[in-house]
Motif scaffolding. Structure first.
Motif, PDB file in Angstrom:
ATOM      1  N   HIS A   4       4.315 -21.790 -10.699  1.00 36.23           N
ATOM      2  CA  HIS A   4       5.036 -20.898  -9.663  1.00 36.23           C
ATOM      3  C   HIS A   4       5.841 -20.203  -9.367  1.00 36.23           C
ATOM      4  CE1 HIS A   4       3.326 -23.430  -6.883  1.00 36.23           C
ATOM      5  NE2 HIS A   4       3.335 -22.568  -6.037  1.00 36.23           N
ATOM      6  N   LEU A   5       6.924 -21.751  -8.779  1.00 40.47           N
ATOM      7  CA  LEU A   5       8.000 -21.897  -8.164  1.00 40.47           C
ATOM      8  C   LEU A   5       8.953 -21.616  -8.950  1.00 40.47           C
ATOM      9  CD1 LEU A   5       8.399 -20.656  -4.042  1.00 40.47           C
ATOM     10  CD2 LEU A   5       8.542 -23.063  -4.282  1.00 40.47           C
ATOM     11  N   PRO A   6       9.879 -20.958  -8.588  1.00 45.32           N
ATOM     12  CA  PRO A   6      11.294 -21.094  -9.613  1.00 45.32           C
ATOM     13  C   PRO A   6      11.735 -22.534  -9.049  1.00 45.32           C
ATOM     14  CG  PRO A   6      10.668 -18.356  -9.558  1.00 45.32           C
ATOM     15  CD  PRO A   6      10.028 -19.441  -8.661  1.00 45.32           C
ATOM     16  N   ALA A   7      12.352 -23.203  -9.587  1.00 48.97           N
ATOM     17  CA  ALA A   7      13.888 -24.263  -8.312  1.00 48.97           C
ATOM     18  C   ALA A   7      14.479 -23.748  -7.547  1.00 48.97           C
ATOM     19  CB  ALA A   7      14.061 -24.486  -9.862  1.00 48.97           C
ATOM     20  N   PRO A   8      15.218 -22.769  -8.176  1.00 49.01           N
ATOM     21  CA  PRO A   8      16.092 -21.863  -6.848  1.00 49.01           C
ATOM     22  C   PRO A   8      15.476 -21.491  -6.288  1.00 49.01           C
ATOM     23  CG  PRO A   8      16.716 -20.710  -8.918  1.00 49.01           C
ATOM     24  CD  PRO A   8      15.219 -22.104  -8.984  1.00 49.01           C
ATOM     25  N   ASP A  60      20.703 -30.620  -5.980  1.00 45.78           N
ATOM     26  CA  ASP A  60      19.168 -29.719  -6.481  1.00 45.78           C
ATOM     27  C   ASP A  60      18.435 -30.190  -7.047  1.00 45.78           C
ATOM     28  OD1 ASP A  60      19.808 -27.934  -3.780  1.00 45.78           O
ATOM     29  OD2 ASP A  60      20.355 -26.202  -5.258  1.00 45.78           O
ATOM     30  N   LEU A  61      16.906 -30.202  -6.038  1.00 52.03           N
ATOM     31  CA  LEU A  61      16.051 -30.725  -7.359  1.00 52.03           C
ATOM     32  C   LEU A  61      16.062 -29.398  -7.965  1.00 52.03           C
ATOM     33  CD1 LEU A  61      13.088 -30.825  -4.585  1.00 52.03           C
ATOM     34  CD2 LEU A  61      14.091 -32.069  -5.525  1.00 52.03           C
ATOM     35  N   ASN A  62      15.850 -30.114  -9.898  1.00 55.04           N
ATOM     36  CA  ASN A  62      15.235 -29.073 -11.253  1.00 55.04           C
ATOM     37  C   ASN A  62      13.878 -28.750 -11.334  1.00 55.04           C
ATOM     38  OD1 ASN A  62      13.864 -30.888 -11.799  1.00 55.04           O
ATOM     39  ND2 ASN A  62      15.161 -32.406 -12.461  1.00 55.04           N
ATOM     40  N   GLN A  63      13.514 -27.814 -11.974  1.00 54.24           N
ATOM     41  CA  GLN A  63      12.065 -27.854 -12.631  1.00 54.24           C
ATOM     42  C   GLN A  63      10.985 -28.304 -12.177  1.00 54.24           C
ATOM     43  OE1 GLN A  63      11.672 -23.714 -11.833  1.00 54.24           O
ATOM     44  NE2 GLN A  63       9.541 -25.025 -11.731  1.00 54.24           N
ATOM     45  N   ARG A  64      11.600 -29.103 -13.099  1.00 56.24           N
ATOM     46  CA  ARG A  64      10.263 -30.459 -13.063  1.00 56.24           C
ATOM     47  C   ARG A  64      10.163 -31.302 -11.690  1.00 56.24           C
ATOM     48  NH1 ARG A  64       9.966 -36.145 -13.514  1.00 56.24           N
ATOM     49  NH2 ARG A  64      12.773 -36.240 -13.743  1.00 56.24           N
ATOM     50  N   GLU A  65      11.186 -31.401 -10.704  1.00 60.14           N
ATOM     51  CA  GLU A  65      10.527 -31.811 -10.100  1.00 60.14           C
ATOM     52  C   GLU A  65       9.706 -31.316  -8.750  1.00 60.14           C
ATOM     53  OE1 GLU A  65      13.818 -35.374  -8.985  1.00 60.14           O
ATOM     54  OE2 GLU A  65      14.625 -32.741  -8.927  1.00 60.14           O
ATOM     55  N   VAL A  66      10.436 -29.658  -9.179  1.00 61.44           N
ATOM     56  CA  VAL A  66       9.839 -28.704  -8.237  1.00 61.44           C
ATOM     57  C   VAL A  66       8.308 -28.857  -8.262  1.00 61.44           C
ATOM     58  CG1 VAL A  66       9.463 -25.740  -7.439  1.00 61.44           C
ATOM     59  CG2 VAL A  66      11.969 -27.682  -8.040  1.00 61.44           C
ATOM     60  N   ASN A  67       8.554 -28.858  -9.567  1.00 61.32           N
ATOM     61  CA  ASN A  67       6.817 -28.360 -10.474  1.00 61.32           C
ATOM     62  C   ASN A  67       5.458 -29.908  -9.825  1.00 61.32           C
ATOM     63  OD1 ASN A  67       7.252 -26.650 -11.562  1.00 61.32           O
ATOM     64  ND2 ASN A  67       7.540 -27.371 -13.564  1.00 61.32           N
ATOM     65  N   ALA A 123      12.352 -22.855  -5.070  1.00 58.40           N
ATOM     66  CA  ALA A 123      11.538 -24.230  -4.146  1.00 58.40           C
ATOM     67  C   ALA A 123      13.038 -24.521  -3.089  1.00 58.40           C
ATOM     68  CB  ALA A 123      11.042 -24.610  -5.043  1.00 58.40           C
ATOM     69  N   ASN A 124      13.846 -25.011  -3.573  1.00 59.21           N
ATOM     70  CA  ASN A 124      15.496 -25.314  -3.038  1.00 59.21           C
ATOM     71  C   ASN A 124      15.894 -24.433  -1.680  1.00 59.21           C
ATOM     72  OD1 ASN A 124      16.794 -28.092  -4.919  1.00 59.21           O
ATOM     73  ND2 ASN A 124      15.843 -26.508  -6.348  1.00 59.21           N
ATOM     74  N   SER A 128       4.771 -18.377   0.267  1.00 62.36           N
ATOM     75  CA  SER A 128       2.983 -18.769   0.475  1.00 62.36           C
ATOM     76  C   SER A 128       2.906 -19.641   1.890  1.00 62.36           C
ATOM     77  CB  SER A 128       2.311 -18.563  -0.372  1.00 62.36           C
ATOM     78  OG  SER A 128       2.279 -20.455  -0.364  1.00 62.36           O
ATOM     79  N   ALA A 129       2.190 -19.906   2.761  1.00 62.40           N
ATOM     80  CA  ALA A 129       1.658 -20.982   3.662  1.00 62.40           C
ATOM     81  C   ALA A 129       1.650 -22.326   2.987  1.00 62.40           C
ATOM     82  CB  ALA A 129       0.846 -20.841   4.621  1.00 62.40           C
ATOM     83  N   SER A 130       0.589 -22.544   1.918  1.00 65.92           N
ATOM     84  CA  SER A 130       0.713 -23.506   1.268  1.00 65.92           C
ATOM     85  C   SER A 130       1.709 -24.048   0.594  1.00 65.92           C
ATOM     86  CB  SER A 130       0.083 -23.578  -0.535  1.00 65.92           C
ATOM     87  OG  SER A 130      -0.554 -24.225  -1.140  1.00 65.92           O
ATOM     88  N   ASP A 131       2.675 -23.145   0.045  1.00 63.45           N
ATOM     89  CA  ASP A 131       4.123 -24.256  -0.487  1.00 63.45           C
ATOM     90  C   ASP A 131       5.070 -24.021   0.707  1.00 63.45           C
ATOM     91  OD1 ASP A 131       3.227 -23.874  -3.420  1.00 63.45           O
ATOM     92  OD2 ASP A 131       4.399 -21.629  -3.464  1.00 63.45           O
ATOM     93  N   GLN A 132       4.839 -23.764   1.843  1.00 58.06           N
ATOM     94  CA  GLN A 132       5.727 -24.046   3.375  1.00 58.06           C
ATOM     95  C   GLN A 132       5.371 -25.850   3.536  1.00 58.06           C
ATOM     96  OE1 GLN A 132       6.617 -21.763   6.417  1.00 58.06           O
ATOM     97  NE2 GLN A 132       5.875 -19.603   4.520  1.00 58.06           N
TER      98      GLN A 132
END
Length: 507
Positions: free
Chosen positions: A48-52, A34-41, A54-55, A83-87
């Motif tokens: 604003h979106l936790p890594a779990p 899975d992606l870590n928090q830094r990659e998710v950011n 986001a994955n 959110s639609a933006s995150d999708q």
């Protein structure tokens, strides 16, 4: 001893490989870890979106891309919390890093849904496996189960052992072939529609919206463009005879120039500080590059199209000379100029400027005459040809013919005491590289007849030049020998009267 099995992770990307236990709420694994928090950011722009979470979103969207349900509104409940933006950002990341043919997968799913409806309409047996969206609401809680995104699957085999891996592979290949056939059929229909509208192939956008030219540019294009709708009706000899006469005249001119040419004095030369061989080759290179630049100047297009390219449909005698210096592609020009410099300077040093230029022009003319004869006699009137390749190959062939029994080494190889290949071997190699493509069915844009004609002219020209130079050397040697005999007679006559009084006195 423990043994670890290492295997490369491969994300599922094809609809036919979708697992039987796939559910939209769980999605599909898109990478090994899975992606870590830094990659998710970095992907979603902020923390604003936790890594779990986001994955989870990425897994769901990747699963929909494979299952062909990316636009299914019934499944939006599983991603409603995002959110639609995150999708959009998640989908952009997946498309950039995990290639999936979403169109084919959606098409395969649509075919499965259609087959399912047809079975139900025909009254066939209901599929054995069902998904929760096919079940009625729970009477106790009155809640509708979360849709899984899976189609109800018909049992693929009546065997008690289930479906074998070979059956799955076969089904996957069949589905892939059907999808490809469908795509090709759609492209064919689209191409036919474009041709009916006057838009052909990849030029559709350009033809629909042609680039608007300025009035001056339009006038230049019209001047340089022929108004012929098709090649004029002419017999083969009518196209070839004027060019053949021109070729003979070029040969005669080259022979006369080689015979009467006298090297100028150093003070009369244009570049007295440059060796004659380098000066001659630099002049030829300069002319070739000047014509290459001229092809970028629209006002010169009409002149270049008339005299600097051999047109099989409407040949002109002077095209045999102008095309020798004409290149439209820079790489083509540079390749010829490198060969001209490397072999031309060496050949020039051996045979002189007159003989060198005679071989150069004769090789180029015979090369284009050979190419034109092939195009006219094989209904190739839609083709054109240009370039110094025939002349350059003539120079190369002449150099190796003069050294046909000499041994050559490339970068010191083969090492001593081994002997290198002779000049004849290089000529044979060049001929082999040109003759083999003649028997190939693959299309190529190399004017092989022009090269072969240049090689023939170079070999014959080198042989004639060698005989001419040997004859001149023999005449010069005899002249020197005769001059030496005359000088001896003159010296004897001059010494005779001086010795007579001495003889008389002695008596």
């Amino acid at each position: 001893m423990s043994v670890r099995m290492l295997s490369r992770f491969r994300a599922i990307t094809h609809y036919m490989k979708l697992p039987d236990d796939y559910e939209d709420s769980q999605g599909l694994q898109f990478r090994k870890e899975d992606l870590n928090q830094r990659e998710v950011n970095q992907i979603f722009g902020g923390a604003h979106l936790p890594a779990p979470m986001a994955n989870k979103l990425l897994r769901i969207l990747h699963g929909r891309r494979v299952a062909g349900t990316l636009n299914d509104p019934n499944l939006q409940v599983n991603t409603a919390q995002f959110s639609a933006s995150d999708q959009r950002k998640a989908l952009a990341y997946l498309r950039a890093n995990i290639p999936v043919d979403e169109v084919i997968n959606a098409g395969l799913r649509a075919e499965d849904e259609l087959k399912l409806l047809e079975r139900e309409e025909d009254g066939e047996q209901k599929p054995v496996e069902t998904s929760p969206q096919d079940l009625p609401p729970d009477t106790a809680t009155n809640e509708i189960p979360i849709p899984t995104g899976r189609l109800p699957r018909r049992r693929e085999s009546d065997s008690p052992y289930g479906v074998s891996p070979l059956d799955r592979i076969r089904a996957h290949n069949i589905a892939k072939r059907e999808a490809e056939e469908k795509r090709l059929e759609e492209e064919r229909k689209k191409r036919e529609e474009e041709e009916a509208l006057g838009n052909i192939g990849t030029l559709q956008t350009q033809q629909e919206k042609p680039k608007k030219l300025s009035p001056m540019m339009q006038k230049m294009v019209e001047r340089a463009t022929s108004d012929l709708k098709e090649p004029p009706e002419m017999k083969a000899w009518e196209r070839l005879l004027p060019q053949a006469i021109m070729t003979v005249l070029i040969f005669a001119g080259c022979a006369a120039y080689a015979i009467v040419y006298t090297p100028p004095k150093r003070s009369e030369r244009l570049w007295p500080d440059i060796p004659p061989a380098a000066a001659t080759c630099l002049a030829l290179v300069g002319i070739n590059l000047t014509v290459w630049v001229s092809w970028r100047l629209p006002p010169l297009w009409a002149l270049l199209n008339r005299y600097f390219i051999v047109v099989a449909a409407t040949p002109r005698p002077f095209q045999l000379i102008g095309a020798i210096f004409s290149h439209q592609n820079f790489s083509h020009a540079m390749l010829n100029m490198v060969g001209l410099w490397f072999f031309g300077t060496r050949l020039h040093d051996e045979i002189g400027r007159g003989n060198f230029l005679a071989i150069y022009f004769a090789s180029g003319a015979l090369g284009f005459m050979s190419s034109l004869a092939r195009l006219v006699l094989t209904d190739g009137l839609i083709y054109t040809t240009l370039g110094a390749s025939g002349a350059v190959y003539g120079v190369i062939a002449a150099f190796f013919w003069l050294h046909r029994y000499d041994e050559f080494k490339l970068l010191g190889y083969p090492p001593d005491p081994m002997s290198g290949p002779q000049g004849l071997a290089f000529i044979g190699l060049i001929l082999g590289l040109h003759i083999l493509p003649l028997f190939s069915k693959k299309a190529h844009n190399i004017d092989i007849p022009s090269h072969l004609g240049g090689i023939l002219a170079g070999v014959v020209g080198a042989d004639l030049v060698k005989k001419h130079m040997d004859e001149r050397a023999r005449v010069r040697a005899e002249r020197l020998k005769t001059m030496g005999t005359l000088e001896g007679v003159v010296q004897v006559k001059e010494k005779g009267p001086e010795k007579a009084p001495q003889t008389a006195a002695g008596r």
